[in-house]
Scaffold this motif. Structure first.
Motif, short mmCIF file in Angstrom:
data_model
loop_
_atom_site.label_atom_id
_atom_site.label_comp_id
_atom_site.label_asym_id
_atom_site.label_seq_id
_atom_site.Cartn_x
_atom_site.Cartn_y
_atom_site.Cartn_z
N MET A 1 0.84 -1.19 0.00
CA MET A 1 0.00 0.00 0.00
C MET A 1 0.88 1.25 0.00
SD MET A 1 -3.00 -1.36 0.06
CE MET A 1 -4.17 -0.14 0.57
N VAL A 2 0.49 2.25 -0.78
CA VAL A 2 1.19 3.53 -0.79
C VAL A 2 0.87 4.22 0.54
CG1 VAL A 2 1.47 5.73 -1.94
CG2 VAL A 2 1.03 3.69 -3.29
N GLN A 3 1.91 4.54 1.31
CA GLN A 3 1.73 5.13 2.63
C GLN A 3 1.19 6.57 2.53
OE1 GLN A 3 2.58 3.22 5.68
NE2 GLN A 3 2.21 1.84 3.97
N ALA A 4 0.33 6.94 3.45
CA ALA A 4 -0.26 8.27 3.47
C ALA A 4 0.83 9.32 3.67
CB ALA A 4 -1.29 8.37 4.60
N GLY A 5 0.76 10.38 2.88
CA GLY A 5 1.70 11.49 2.99
C GLY A 5 3.08 11.21 2.43
N SER A 6 3.24 10.12 1.69
CA SER A 6 4.59 9.75 1.23
C SER A 6 4.87 10.14 -0.22
CB SER A 6 4.82 8.26 1.41
OG SER A 6 4.03 7.52 0.50
N ILE A 7 3.86 10.51 -0.98
CA ILE A 7 4.09 10.81 -2.40
C ILE A 7 4.73 12.19 -2.54
CG2 ILE A 7 3.01 11.19 -4.64
CD1 ILE A 7 0.87 9.17 -3.87
N GLN A 8 5.88 12.22 -3.19
CA GLN A 8 6.60 13.46 -3.47
C GLN A 8 6.91 13.50 -4.95
OE1 GLN A 8 10.10 13.19 -1.09
NE2 GLN A 8 9.02 13.48 0.84
N VAL B 1 6.47 5.77 -0.56
CA VAL B 1 6.82 4.66 0.32
C VAL B 1 5.73 3.61 0.22
CG1 VAL B 1 7.26 3.98 2.70
CG2 VAL B 1 8.08 6.19 1.88
N VAL B 2 6.15 2.35 0.04
CA VAL B 2 5.23 1.21 -0.01
C VAL B 2 5.36 0.45 1.29
CG1 VAL B 2 4.73 -0.98 -1.16
CG2 VAL B 2 5.33 1.02 -2.51
N GLY B 3 4.23 0.13 1.91
CA GLY B 3 4.24 -0.63 3.16
C GLY B 3 3.26 -1.78 3.12
N ASP B 4 3.46 -2.72 4.04
CA ASP B 4 2.55 -3.87 4.12
C ASP B 4 2.06 -4.13 5.54
OD1 ASP B 4 4.78 -4.93 5.32
OD2 ASP B 4 5.00 -6.62 3.96
N LEU C 1 -5.05 6.07 -11.32
CA LEU C 1 -5.57 5.67 -10.01
C LEU C 1 -4.49 5.53 -8.95
CD1 LEU C 1 -8.18 3.08 -11.25
CD2 LEU C 1 -8.59 5.41 -10.47
N PHE C 2 -3.27 5.94 -9.25
CA PHE C 2 -2.18 5.89 -8.28
C PHE C 2 -2.39 7.01 -7.27
CE2 PHE C 2 1.99 7.51 -6.95
CZ PHE C 2 2.48 6.37 -6.33
N ARG C 3 -2.52 6.64 -5.99
CA ARG C 3 -2.71 7.64 -4.92
C ARG C 3 -2.34 7.03 -3.57
NH1 ARG C 3 -7.98 6.52 -6.86
NH2 ARG C 3 -7.89 8.45 -8.01
N GLU C 4 -2.32 7.86 -2.56
CA GLU C 4 -2.01 7.40 -1.21
C GLU C 4 -3.09 6.45 -0.71
OE1 GLU C 4 -1.68 11.04 0.92
OE2 GLU C 4 0.28 11.51 0.06
N ARG C 5 -2.66 5.52 0.16
CA ARG C 5 -3.55 4.52 0.76
C ARG C 5 -4.20 3.61 -0.27
NH1 ARG C 5 -5.68 9.13 4.12
NH2 ARG C 5 -4.46 9.06 6.02
N SER C 6 -3.54 3.40 -1.41
CA SER C 6 -4.07 2.48 -2.42
C SER C 6 -3.03 1.41 -2.70
CB SER C 6 -4.42 3.23 -3.70
OG SER C 6 -3.27 3.74 -4.32
N GLY C 7 -3.50 0.29 -3.22
CA GLY C 7 -2.60 -0.80 -3.55
C GLY C 7 -1.79 -0.51 -4.79
N VAL C 8 -0.55 -0.95 -4.78
CA VAL C 8 0.32 -0.73 -5.93
C VAL C 8 1.29 -1.92 -6.05
CG1 VAL C 8 2.11 0.54 -4.67
CG2 VAL C 8 1.81 0.97 -7.09
N PRO D 1 -4.06 -6.36 -5.64
CA PRO D 1 -3.40 -7.47 -6.32
C PRO D 1 -3.37 -8.70 -5.43
CG PRO D 1 -2.16 -5.46 -6.59
CD PRO D 1 -3.25 -5.17 -5.61
N PRO D 2 -3.64 -9.89 -5.96
CA PRO D 2 -3.73 -11.10 -5.14
C PRO D 2 -2.49 -11.35 -4.30
CG PRO D 2 -4.42 -11.56 -7.38
CD PRO D 2 -3.91 -10.16 -7.37
N GLN D 3 -1.30 -11.05 -4.85
CA GLN D 3 -0.07 -11.28 -4.10
C GLN D 3 0.00 -10.35 -2.89
OE1 GLN D 3 -0.09 -10.44 -7.41
NE2 GLN D 3 1.19 -11.86 -8.55
N VAL D 4 -0.45 -9.09 -3.07
CA VAL D 4 -0.42 -8.13 -1.97
C VAL D 4 -1.40 -8.54 -0.89
CG1 VAL D 4 -0.86 -5.73 -1.33
CG2 VAL D 4 0.32 -6.24 -3.46
N ALA D 5 -2.61 -8.92 -1.30
CA ALA D 5 -3.61 -9.35 -0.33
C ALA D 5 -3.11 -10.55 0.46
CB ALA D 5 -4.92 -9.67 -1.03
N GLY D 6 -2.50 -11.50 -0.23
CA GLY D 6 -1.97 -12.68 0.44
C GLY D 6 -0.84 -12.34 1.39
#
Length: 144
Positions: A58-65, A76-79, A95-102, A129-134
């Protein structure tokens, strides 16, 4: 040479040809394979340097620069357990934005950051994405 030995020779040659074809196919596909990692997988297993991989989370909140060049994006991507800084030079999906899957395709750098060559973003509010959810399900299970 008897007919029986001719059949045996042909059978051995056919098996050898099939094995050789399989080995050639595997060696050709080895460079094309792209392995999937979550940030906690990369932290736990070590960084796979020098090979094409996919990083998902997930794209972390406030991390997109966004850089002044208008093309480079850092985020920043976190899990849920670990995070990884990502740099991408290119046009981000709509559809790329904070708090969304990437899922970012690219490679890890020795400093632990990730350089992406392609970004894949979710397409609706329920998609991940299935891999992220898993991977996220496994990390939440491990936390309990």
């Amino acid at each position: 040479m008897t007919p029986k030995s001719q059949r045996l020779t042909l059978a051995i040659l056919a098996v050898a040809a099939i094995v050789a074809a399989a080995l050639l196919a595997m060696s050709a596909l080895k460079d094309q394979a792209s392995f999937f990692y979550s940030p906690s997988d990369a932290k736990r297993d070590g960084l796979p340097l020098g090979r094409a991989v996919r990083l998902g989370g997930m794209v972390q909140a406030g991390s997109i620069q966004r850089a002044r060049d208008g093309v480079t994006v850092r985020f920043v991507v976190g899990d849920g357990q670990a995070t990884t800084p990502v740099t991408f030079a290119g046009i981000t999906p709509d559809l790329f934005r904070e708090r969304s899957g990437v899922v970012a395709e690219g490679h890890f750098n020795p400093d632990g950051s990730f350089t992406a060559t392609n970004l894949l973003a979710k397409h609706d509010e329920k998609y991940m994405p299935p891999q992220v959810a898993g991977a996220m399900h496994e990390t939440k299970t491990l936390e309990k």
